[in-house]
Design an enzyme around this catalytic site. Sequence first.
Site, PDB file in Angstrom:
ATOM      1  N   ASP A 125       0.830  -1.207   0.000  1.00  0.00           N
ATOM      2  CA  ASP A 125       0.000   0.000   0.000  1.00  0.00           C
ATOM      3  C   ASP A 125       0.857   1.247   0.000  1.00  0.00           C
ATOM      4  OD1 ASP A 125      -2.763  -0.944   0.221  1.00  0.00           O
ATOM      5  OD2 ASP A 125      -2.108  -1.819   2.122  1.00  0.00           O
TER       6      ASP A 125
ATOM      7  N   ASP B 100     -10.368  -5.207  -0.361  1.00  0.00           N
ATOM      8  CA  ASP B 100      -9.313  -4.683   0.506  1.00  0.00           C
ATOM      9  C   ASP B 100      -9.900  -3.827   1.623  1.00  0.00           C
ATOM     10  OD1 ASP B 100      -6.973  -3.618   1.534  1.00  0.00           O
ATOM     11  OD2 ASP B 100      -6.447  -2.474  -0.262  1.00  0.00           O
TER      12      ASP B 100
END
Length: 222
Positions: free
Chosen positions: A34, A174
């Site tokens: 990320d 997610d």
Amino acid sequence: MKCLSPSILAADFSKLGEQIAQLDEAGAQYVHIDVADGMFAPSITFGLPVIASIREHTERIFDVHLMIEEPARYIQDFVEAGADIITVHAESTKHLDRTIEEIKKNGVLAGVALNPATPLSALDCVLDKVDMVLIMTVNPGFGGQELIPYTLDKVRDLQQILERRGLKTDIEVDGGINLFNVEEVLAAGANIIVAGSAVFSGDVRDNTRQFLSLINGQGARY
Ligand code: DX5
Ligand code: ZN
């Protein structure tokens, strides 16, 4: 294929190489990375040098989730750092088509992510050219949030759209996914499961194996 993509945002960064080796050993197929710039998403996470240095610790697929403004500027850099899949947010660029083309031109798989409040119609024109759609199940920026239930309706709707259009595009989810709700998320139609805090709190290997056994439909081991 169904698979697990543990998000290293929840890892202990002082032992990152070691923890990635544990994911690998336990069988996680992807590593979810990320990258947030403090502009598109409210947090600042990590960037290119971190990705390049963990690349030496595993051959697993690097699933890079860019939460940055105008990501086309950095696609080549992320590929050189070791990305295998690059996902950009539809909301993060004025030129989504050009950005997808830039990813493909660099020889990696292209994903497009949608924030919870962004409708699936944002994908209408580009669906045929992406390898993966990431449906955010929380607002981007931080680990440890709770899954927003209506996002699973988007997963169900997307699966139907893909079926109707005869596409085999991967559906990734997610945010807020744990051992207690992962089966519901899979049943909605997702096939790539991102999990951060649920993998990294406690025993990384054991959590990874438990996720994998649920993802492979073998029932809970706990
Ligand atoms: C949120 C990130 C997620 C996050 C998931 O912006 O994209 O990948 O790290 O973490 P958990 O599983 O803890 O919600
Ligand atoms: Zn992510």
